[in-house]
Write a protein that holds these residues in place. Structure first.
Motif, short mmCIF file in Angstrom:
data_model
loop_
_atom_site.label_atom_id
_atom_site.label_comp_id
_atom_site.label_asym_id
_atom_site.label_seq_id
_atom_site.Cartn_x
_atom_site.Cartn_y
_atom_site.Cartn_z
N UNK A 1 -64.13 35.15 76.55
CA UNK A 1 -63.56 33.93 77.11
C UNK A 1 -62.16 33.70 76.55
N UNK A 2 -61.22 33.43 77.46
CA UNK A 2 -59.84 33.11 77.13
C UNK A 2 -59.41 31.90 77.94
N UNK A 3 -58.35 31.23 77.50
CA UNK A 3 -57.80 30.12 78.28
C UNK A 3 -56.78 30.67 79.26
N UNK A 4 -56.60 29.96 80.38
CA UNK A 4 -55.70 30.44 81.42
C UNK A 4 -54.35 29.75 81.39
N UNK A 5 -54.18 28.77 80.48
CA UNK A 5 -52.90 28.09 80.32
C UNK A 5 -52.53 28.06 78.84
N UNK A 6 -51.24 28.07 78.57
CA UNK A 6 -50.76 28.00 77.19
C UNK A 6 -50.99 26.59 76.64
N UNK A 7 -51.08 26.49 75.31
CA UNK A 7 -51.26 25.19 74.69
C UNK A 7 -51.73 25.31 73.25
N UNK A 8 -52.09 24.15 72.68
CA UNK A 8 -52.53 24.06 71.29
C UNK A 8 -54.03 23.76 71.28
N UNK A 9 -54.76 24.49 70.45
CA UNK A 9 -56.20 24.28 70.34
C UNK A 9 -56.46 22.97 69.60
N UNK A 10 -57.19 22.08 70.24
CA UNK A 10 -57.50 20.78 69.65
C UNK A 10 -58.84 20.80 68.90
N UNK A 11 -59.81 21.50 69.46
CA UNK A 11 -61.14 21.49 68.84
C UNK A 11 -61.91 22.75 69.22
N UNK B 1 -77.04 29.97 79.03
CA UNK B 1 -77.71 29.85 77.73
C UNK B 1 -77.51 31.15 76.96
N UNK B 2 -77.14 31.05 75.71
CA UNK B 2 -76.92 32.28 74.96
C UNK B 2 -76.54 32.02 73.52
N UNK B 3 -75.82 32.97 72.96
CA UNK B 3 -75.42 32.92 71.57
C UNK B 3 -73.94 33.26 71.46
N UNK B 4 -73.26 32.59 70.54
CA UNK B 4 -71.84 32.88 70.30
C UNK B 4 -71.76 34.14 69.44
N UNK B 5 -71.23 35.20 70.03
CA UNK B 5 -71.14 36.47 69.33
C UNK B 5 -69.94 36.52 68.40
N UNK B 6 -68.83 35.95 68.84
CA UNK B 6 -67.61 35.98 68.02
C UNK B 6 -66.76 34.75 68.30
N UNK B 7 -66.09 34.29 67.27
CA UNK B 7 -65.12 33.19 67.37
C UNK B 7 -63.85 33.67 66.70
N UNK B 8 -62.76 33.73 67.47
CA UNK B 8 -61.51 34.27 66.95
C UNK B 8 -60.38 33.26 67.01
N UNK B 9 -60.70 31.95 66.93
CA UNK B 9 -59.68 30.92 67.05
C UNK B 9 -60.09 29.71 66.22
N UNK B 10 -59.08 28.95 65.77
CA UNK B 10 -59.33 27.77 64.93
C UNK B 10 -58.47 26.63 65.41
N UNK C 1 -52.81 36.81 74.73
CA UNK C 1 -54.15 36.75 74.13
C UNK C 1 -54.71 38.16 74.02
N UNK C 2 -54.42 38.81 72.90
CA UNK C 2 -54.85 40.19 72.72
C UNK C 2 -56.36 40.30 72.54
N UNK C 3 -56.99 39.30 71.98
CA UNK C 3 -58.43 39.32 71.80
C UNK C 3 -59.01 38.03 72.36
N UNK C 4 -60.25 38.05 72.81
CA UNK C 4 -60.85 36.83 73.36
C UNK C 4 -60.97 35.75 72.29
N UNK C 5 -60.87 34.50 72.71
CA UNK C 5 -61.01 33.40 71.77
C UNK C 5 -62.46 33.24 71.33
N UNK C 6 -63.36 33.35 72.30
CA UNK C 6 -64.80 33.22 72.02
C UNK C 6 -65.54 34.25 72.87
N UNK C 7 -66.57 34.86 72.29
CA UNK C 7 -67.40 35.82 73.02
C UNK C 7 -68.83 35.28 73.03
#
Length: 255
Positions: free
Chosen positions: A35-45, A148-157, A167-173
């Motif tokens: 999963x990636x975002x389709x618009x530029x911006x700042x991560x709020x949460x 329904x599932x499990x978060x495999x990876x989180x690559x953003x804060x 976005x070279x790597x997904x934000x969340x998998x």
């Protein structure tokens, strides 16, 4: 006991017993969604962490929404203005028709009123389209679980600046965790014994699960001394509240 009665019994005793074929394998997710975002911006949460269980529609990540919300409010105001214009044009058209029927205005004036009303309707539809586009843009500031599932990876804060083109790597998998694959490496000769949908069993941690053949490898993974080897995937259901992870070793038992 007569000798001729003992012959069938002896033949049954000597008949070979075919043991189930046992293949060593490991677990894999059925699939993963990057999963990636389709618009530029700042991560709020960022609302989840790796290993967390999620339900379909749960919030995973939210970008700064102030600009998107402002644009949505602007388009809603445009829709309101356009609606007023449409109502006014409709009243003018009805008035022009009444005057034309009474012979007080020419046909050209009636046509002008019809054109103005059509233009007002078109402007309102354009405003509604802009509002719908702004609504989509606002929704795209969030990432939500597709199933329904499990978060495999989180690559953003929180606070990270995201550029949609960098976005070279997904934000969340995220991966579904209600079903998993038992995967084994087999030769072509072994692979030919299976067909998609065939029944199979998977032994996981001492427990045997019913499953079925999910897919048969088409391209070789590698070539070994005994020949090329391919993936054989068996799919099976995961028990409620059970946590299984990829790479855990399992055994695949054919019927």
């Amino acid at each position: 006991m007569r000798t001729w009665l003992m012959i069938p019994l002896l033949l049954l005793t000597m008949a070979p017993v075919h043991a189930a074929e046992v293949l060593k394998g490991w677990l894999e997710w059925v699939h993963e969604v990057e999963m990636r975002v389709v618009e530029s911006g700042v991560v709020e949460d960022v609302a989840v962490s790796a290993g967390e269980q999620v339900k379909e529609g749960d919030l995973l990540l939210r970008m700064d929404q102030r600009e998107a919300r402002a644009k949505l409010l602007e388009t809603r105001a445009r829709v309101a203005r356009a609606r007023v214009g449409t109502e006014k044009a409709q009243r003018e058209l009805e008035r022009s028709r009444e005057l034309f029927d009474r012979g007080l205005i020419a046909i050209e004036e009636l046509k002008d009123a019809e054109l103005l009303q059509a233009a007002a309707v078109a402007e309102e539809e354009a405003a509604k389209a802009a509002e719908a586009s702004a609504q989509v843009a606002l929704e795209r500031t969030e990432l939500r679980a597709p199933f329904d599932g499990i978060v495999v990876a989180r690559n953003v804060w929180n606070g990270a600046v995201i550029y949609k083109t960098l976005q070279q790597e997904p934000l969340i998998v995220v991966a579904p965790n209600r079903r998993m694959l038992a995967r084994a490496l087999v030769t072509a000769n072994v692979l030919r014994r299976y067909r998609p949908g065939d029944e199979a069993r998977v032994k996981v941690g001492g427990s045997i699960r019913a499953g079925s053949v999910y897919s048969l490898g088409v391209q070789a993974v590698r070539v070994e001394l005994e020949g090329a080897v391919y993936y054989l995937d068996i799919i099976f259901d995961v028990k409620a509240n059970e946590v299984l992870r990829p790479s855990e070793t399992v055994q695949i038992l054919s019927p």
